[in-house]
Scaffold this motif. Sequence first.
Motif, mmCIF file in Angstrom:
data_model
loop_
_atom_site.group_PDB
_atom_site.id
_atom_site.type_symbol
_atom_site.label_atom_id
_atom_site.label_comp_id
_atom_site.label_asym_id
_atom_site.label_seq_id
_atom_site.Cartn_x
_atom_site.Cartn_y
_atom_site.Cartn_z
ATOM 1 N N MET A 86 40.533 89.703 37.755
ATOM 2 C CA MET A 86 39.369 89.095 37.118
ATOM 3 C C MET A 86 39.583 87.599 36.917
ATOM 4 O O MET A 86 40.704 87.156 36.674
ATOM 5 N N LEU A 87 38.487 86.853 37.017
ATOM 6 C CA LEU A 87 38.529 85.422 36.718
ATOM 7 C C LEU A 87 38.620 85.259 35.207
ATOM 8 O O LEU A 87 37.838 85.834 34.456
ATOM 9 N N ARG A 88 39.605 84.493 34.751
ATOM 10 C CA ARG A 88 39.843 84.317 33.315
ATOM 11 C C ARG A 88 39.336 82.933 32.905
ATOM 12 O O ARG A 88 39.829 81.915 33.400
ATOM 13 N N ILE A 89 38.349 82.922 31.984
ATOM 14 C CA ILE A 89 37.636 81.694 31.641
ATOM 15 C C ILE A 89 37.709 81.438 30.145
ATOM 16 O O ILE A 89 37.443 82.327 29.333
ATOM 17 N N ALA A 90 38.047 80.204 29.777
ATOM 18 C CA ALA A 90 38.076 79.801 28.371
ATOM 19 C C ALA A 90 36.727 79.226 27.984
ATOM 20 O O ALA A 90 36.161 78.389 28.693
ATOM 21 N N VAL A 91 36.216 79.664 26.828
ATOM 22 C CA VAL A 91 34.917 79.223 26.317
ATOM 23 C C VAL A 91 35.100 78.735 24.881
ATOM 24 O O VAL A 91 35.842 79.346 24.106
ATOM 25 N N PRO A 92 34.443 77.637 24.489
ATOM 26 C CA PRO A 92 34.564 77.157 23.103
ATOM 27 C C PRO A 92 34.113 78.218 22.109
ATOM 28 O O PRO A 92 33.059 78.833 22.277
ATOM 29 N N ASN A 93 34.904 78.418 21.068
ATOM 30 C CA ASN A 93 34.581 79.463 20.093
ATOM 31 C C ASN A 93 33.733 78.950 18.933
ATOM 32 O O ASN A 93 33.192 79.738 18.155
ATOM 33 N N LYS A 94 33.603 77.630 18.783
ATOM 34 C CA LYS A 94 32.824 77.069 17.677
ATOM 35 C C LYS A 94 32.506 75.609 17.974
ATOM 36 O O LYS A 94 32.956 75.042 18.970
ATOM 37 N N GLY A 95 31.720 75.012 17.066
ATOM 38 C CA GLY A 95 31.385 73.601 17.221
ATOM 39 C C GLY A 95 30.193 73.369 18.131
ATOM 40 O O GLY A 95 29.524 74.303 18.579
ATOM 41 N N SER A 155 45.746 74.324 31.710
ATOM 42 C CA SER A 155 46.836 73.620 32.405
ATOM 43 C C SER A 155 48.081 74.483 32.522
ATOM 44 O O SER A 155 48.888 74.304 33.435
ATOM 45 N N SER A 156 48.248 75.439 31.608
ATOM 46 C CA SER A 156 49.426 76.316 31.649
ATOM 47 C C SER A 156 49.334 77.342 32.765
ATOM 48 O O SER A 156 50.333 77.974 33.118
ATOM 49 N N GLY A 157 48.126 77.526 33.306
ATOM 50 C CA GLY A 157 47.937 78.528 34.344
ATOM 51 C C GLY A 157 47.628 79.910 33.819
ATOM 52 O O GLY A 157 47.389 80.832 34.598
ATOM 53 N N LYS A 158 47.615 80.077 32.504
ATOM 54 C CA LYS A 158 47.320 81.378 31.912
ATOM 55 C C LYS A 158 45.836 81.733 32.070
ATOM 56 O O LYS A 158 45.471 82.902 32.132
ATOM 57 N N LEU A 159 44.991 80.701 32.083
ATOM 58 C CA LEU A 159 43.566 80.889 32.310
ATOM 59 C C LEU A 159 43.166 80.087 33.541
ATOM 60 O O LEU A 159 43.736 79.023 33.816
ATOM 61 N N ASP A 160 42.182 80.574 34.277
ATOM 62 C CA ASP A 160 41.811 79.943 35.545
ATOM 63 C C ASP A 160 41.008 78.660 35.352
ATOM 64 O O ASP A 160 41.294 77.638 35.976
ATOM 65 N N ILE A 161 39.987 78.727 34.522
ATOM 66 C CA ILE A 161 39.126 77.575 34.257
ATOM 67 C C ILE A 161 38.639 77.640 32.813
ATOM 68 O O ILE A 161 38.815 78.654 32.128
ATOM 69 N N GLY A 162 38.017 76.559 32.344
ATOM 70 C CA GLY A 162 37.517 76.540 30.983
ATOM 71 C C GLY A 162 36.388 75.547 30.834
ATOM 72 O O GLY A 162 36.181 74.679 31.693
ATOM 73 N N ILE A 163 35.663 75.690 29.742
ATOM 74 C CA ILE A 163 34.591 74.758 29.398
ATOM 75 C C ILE A 163 35.011 74.025 28.136
ATOM 76 O O ILE A 163 35.315 74.639 27.112
ATOM 77 N N THR A 164 35.032 72.701 28.202
ATOM 78 C CA THR A 164 35.397 71.883 27.048
ATOM 79 C C THR A 164 34.728 70.517 27.199
ATOM 80 O O THR A 164 33.943 70.302 28.117
ATOM 81 N N GLY A 165 35.037 69.598 26.293
ATOM 82 C CA GLY A 165 34.491 68.255 26.389
ATOM 83 C C GLY A 165 35.420 67.341 27.168
ATOM 84 O O GLY A 165 36.643 67.504 27.129
ATOM 85 N N ARG A 166 34.848 66.371 27.886
ATOM 86 C CA ARG A 166 35.681 65.411 28.604
ATOM 87 C C ARG A 166 36.610 64.678 27.643
ATOM 88 O O ARG A 166 37.763 64.410 27.971
#
Length: 282
Positions: A1-10, A58-69
Amino acid sequence: MLRIAVPNKGSLSGPASAMLHEAGYKQRKESKELVLVDPDNEVEFFYLRPRDIAIYVSSGKLDIGITGRDLLLDSGANAEEILELGFARSTFRYATKPGTATGPAGFGGMTIATSYEGIVAKHLADQGIDASVVHLDGAVETAIQLGVAQVIADVVETGTSLRNAGLEVVGEPILTSEAVVVRRTGAPTDDPEVQRFLRRLQGVLVARSYVMMDYDCRAEHLEQAVALTPGLESPTVSPLHNEGWVAVRAMVPAKEAQRIMDDLYALGARAILTTEIHACRL
């Protein structure tokens, strides 16, 4: 599965989840959920602090993520942005009391308070400015009033809070930021699962930016009408039952739709309709 980080708040959390939902992905119903599996789309979402997302990716534990520049650059993580998402836009700038300095060139020997120590330290170093940077987690406007710093660096939207604190913006913007998709630097660019995810988000961005426009016009006015609605490749043109009339369909920028409708009407077009686009692939 593709592992994606998503902001949890803010400010990133709600718009990010809304975009993912529009892209056809399952999203959490409770804010307490930290992990969500979407088996139909072969994706696993991890809800994390926005400031930590670039580090996890960056650690490679997750494939991609959504965050702020801004958060990506401030983290110093071995990650890079691969898609701008068009929300959570902000400008990062210096501010100080009037008469203190007109820009970074006058910051020598001063202390600058900020929540983005990495960005500010690099910006000063790049310009050869010798100044101290102190990290604060929030409410940096009070740092000057309390004597902790002579200058602050923070996100500026309207500037109202700065003016209320007796401060003024100085110098050019340090950074313009928005929500972005990030991946580990050097990760394969041809991963089909990542490419499918990006195509879905790009489809949402286009669907939000365009509307479908339909109208009827006289055949002798078709070239002028098409010049107003060229579409992405070219518009669809179909003959109508009434001789000398054609029906035209094309995608047009949503922000220009009303002006285009006025111009088409003046040209003699009628039955001009616009329809929202909910999803697309280009």
